[in-house]
Design an enzyme around this catalytic site. Structure first.
Site, PDB file in Angstrom:
ATOM      1  N   PRO A 137       0.848  -1.203   0.000  1.00 48.71           N
ATOM      2  CA  PRO A 137       0.000   0.000   0.000  1.00 48.71           C
ATOM      3  C   PRO A 137       0.875   1.241   0.000  1.00 48.71           C
ATOM      4  O   PRO A 137       1.785   1.368   0.821  1.00 48.71           O
ATOM      5  CB  PRO A 137      -0.796  -0.127   1.308  1.00 48.71           C
ATOM      6  CG  PRO A 137       0.047  -0.997   2.186  1.00 48.71           C
ATOM      7  CD  PRO A 137       0.781  -1.932   1.270  1.00 48.71           C
ATOM      8  N   MET A 138       0.615   2.162  -0.943  1.00 44.66           N
ATOM      9  CA  MET A 138       1.433   3.373  -1.060  1.00 44.66           C
ATOM     10  C   MET A 138       0.528   4.563  -1.328  1.00 44.66           C
ATOM     11  O   MET A 138      -0.213   4.586  -2.314  1.00 44.66           O
ATOM     12  CB  MET A 138       2.469   3.214  -2.187  1.00 44.66           C
ATOM     13  CG  MET A 138       3.535   2.170  -1.882  1.00 44.66           C
ATOM     14  SD  MET A 138       4.663   1.860  -3.262  1.00 44.66           S
ATOM     15  CE  MET A 138       3.639   0.797  -4.300  1.00 44.66           C
ATOM     16  N   GLN A 189      -6.165  -1.085   3.126  1.00 46.04           N
ATOM     17  CA  GLN A 189      -5.431  -0.739   4.336  1.00 46.04           C
ATOM     18  C   GLN A 189      -6.148   0.392   5.064  1.00 46.04           C
ATOM     19  O   GLN A 189      -6.461   1.421   4.465  1.00 46.04           O
ATOM     20  CB  GLN A 189      -4.001  -0.306   4.037  1.00 46.04           C
ATOM     21  CG  GLN A 189      -3.209  -0.077   5.327  1.00 46.04           C
ATOM     22  CD  GLN A 189      -1.783   0.357   5.096  1.00 46.04           C
ATOM     23  OE1 GLN A 189      -1.525   1.463   4.646  1.00 46.04           O
ATOM     24  NE2 GLN A 189      -0.826  -0.516   5.443  1.00 46.04           N
ATOM     25  N   CYS A 195       3.348   3.519   8.874  1.00 49.98           N
ATOM     26  CA  CYS A 195       3.587   4.812   8.229  1.00 49.98           C
ATOM     27  C   CYS A 195       4.137   5.826   9.237  1.00 49.98           C
ATOM     28  O   CYS A 195       3.557   6.021  10.311  1.00 49.98           O
ATOM     29  CB  CYS A 195       2.306   5.344   7.614  1.00 49.98           C
ATOM     30  SG  CYS A 195       2.534   6.919   6.743  1.00 49.98           S
ATOM     31  N   ASN A 242       9.056  -6.999   3.833  1.00 54.49           N
ATOM     32  CA  ASN A 242       8.910  -5.800   3.008  1.00 54.49           C
ATOM     33  C   ASN A 242      10.090  -4.877   3.284  1.00 54.49           C
ATOM     34  O   ASN A 242      10.647  -4.871   4.372  1.00 54.49           O
ATOM     35  CB  ASN A 242       7.579  -5.121   3.353  1.00 54.49           C
ATOM     36  CG  ASN A 242       7.420  -3.746   2.735  1.00 54.49           C
ATOM     37  OD1 ASN A 242       7.139  -2.774   3.436  1.00 54.49           O
ATOM     38  ND2 ASN A 242       7.585  -3.639   1.442  1.00 54.49           N
ATOM     39  N   GLY A 300       7.210  -2.624  -2.902  1.00 50.27           N
ATOM     40  CA  GLY A 300       6.577  -1.323  -3.043  1.00 50.27           C
ATOM     41  C   GLY A 300       7.051  -0.543  -4.246  1.00 50.27           C
ATOM     42  O   GLY A 300       6.525  -0.675  -5.340  1.00 50.27           O
ATOM     43  N   ARG A 301       8.077   0.272  -4.063  1.00 55.24           N
ATOM     44  CA  ARG A 301       8.444   1.256  -5.083  1.00 55.24           C
ATOM     45  C   ARG A 301       8.798   0.661  -6.434  1.00 55.24           C
ATOM     46  O   ARG A 301       8.401   1.192  -7.477  1.00 55.24           O
ATOM     47  CB  ARG A 301       9.604   2.125  -4.560  1.00 55.24           C
ATOM     48  CG  ARG A 301       9.148   3.176  -3.559  1.00 55.24           C
ATOM     49  CD  ARG A 301      10.340   3.858  -2.911  1.00 55.24           C
ATOM     50  NE  ARG A 301      11.039   2.964  -1.988  1.00 55.24           N
ATOM     51  CZ  ARG A 301      12.215   3.221  -1.445  1.00 55.24           C
ATOM     52  NH1 ARG A 301      12.846   4.342  -1.763  1.00 55.24           N
ATOM     53  NH2 ARG A 301      12.771   2.386  -0.584  1.00 55.24           N
TER      54      ARG A 301
END
Length: 336
Positions: A20-21, A73, A103, A214, A237-238
């Site tokens: 989740p981003m 999320q 986060c 992660n 993620g990225r």
């Protein structure tokens, strides 16, 4: 029985997941990613429980059925409010509800959720128990190995035990500390050192838990190494966002053992009906194409593709023909 089947399917899918981003993994991004991989688990960007419960912003939960398996999320720290938000997510049809305990942004800290909750594992346990009691949808937790001056060797196992005792069996662990003061969210993705061995140790210590690793993972080959070392899943993620084909195009074959393989050119063409539907609803082309800029990363013509979309997708009246023109910038051999 149906809920157990969904849980089993999501657990299988979580061998590889897209993290989740915020501002990135919206519904348009997830639809694109699903065309590349039929199997990987996709996560929404974080939605806060206050926005859903107090703000009645249920539209934030919108997604396309094609996105399954898909998880949402949530951010929050009030057990009752999170429980109500979880019910909304289940009613919308999500396959999993994930609580954000990772986060580090100032905005998230001010709302007392995200990584700051690593300092209060009992509150996290209270939150997830309320969420689990309220809904049949599986509840999971994404966390850090610790924050600030905490000792991860002590903090992380205690956190996992307390939260798993409340009913959570699946965690996604970002293998970095989060520094709540002195580092920006961007710096928190790079500066604190990764501690993969600690996460691997947690799998040995808690063999009954389903643990995904992660942080800093940038290839399927690297992901497979972690799976071979005993991790249940890998979350990327990225790299999955900036070069989605590098991660997702071959994931179904390498990670899940299926024969699915999507040519990138075909994925772009498959986006056309989705783009038309979005435009007919009053949407803008760039809201979708911003997620497509990295599709051809590292391939001949990638710069021209990216430049054409960046310069033209914002124009009034831009539509599918703009994407078609961008595609013509590429040699066909680069689009497989």
């Amino acid at each position: 029985m149906a809920n157990n089947l969904i849980k089993s399917n999501v657990c299988k899918a979580s061998r590889l997941s897209v993290a989740p981003m915020m501002d990135w993994t919206d519904r348009h991004c997830r639809y694109l990613h699903r065309l590349l991989s039929r199997e990987a688990l996709l996560y929404s960007e974080m939605v806060t429980s206050p926005a859903l419960v107090r703000g009645r912003a249920r539209h934030l939960l919108r997604f396309d059925n094609a996105e399954h398996p898909v998880a949402v999320q949530l951010g929050g720290s009030d057990p009752a409010e999170l429980a109500e938000a979880t019910v909304m997510c289940a009613e919308e049809g999500y396959d999993e509800v994930n609580l954000n305990v990772g986060c580090p942004s100032d905005r998230v800290q001010s709302g007392f959720f995200g990584a700051v909750l690593m300092e209060n594992p009992q509150l996290v346990a209270d939150c997830v128990k309320a969420m689990i009691d309220a809904s049949p949808v599986e509840v999971t937790v994404k966390c850090r190995i610790g924050v600030d001056d905490q000792d991860p060797e002590q903090v992380l196992p205690d956190f996992l035990k307390r939260v798993s005792d409340a009913g959570v069996t699946r965690f996604q662990i970002h293998a970095r500390k989060a520094w709540l003061k002195g580092l920006s969210p961007k710096e928190n993705r790079d500066i604190p050192p990764l501690d993969y061995p600690l996460v691997l140790k947690m799998k040995e210590q808690f063999p009954h838990l389903h643990l995904s690793i992660n942080g800093g993972i940038s290839s399927l080959e690297q992901a497979q190494v972690f799976l071979d070392q005993g991790m249940d899943g890998v979350m990327i993620g990225r790299t999955a966002y900036h070069a989605p084909a590098d991660i997702l195009q071959n994931a179904d074959r390498l990670i899940y053992g299926t024969d699915h393989y999507a040519e990138v050119h075909d994925v772009v063409v498959a986006m056309y009906p989705y783009i038309d539907a979005h435009l007919n609803e009053g949407g803008k082309l760039h809201q979708i194409t911003k997620h497509m800029l990295g599709l051809f990363a590292g391939r001949p013509g990638a710069r021209q593709w990216r430049r054409y979309l960046s310069e033209n997708a914002h124009r009034d009246g831009a539509g599918v023909e703009t994407v078609q023109a961008a595609l013509e910038c590429l040699p066909r051999a680069a689009a497989v």
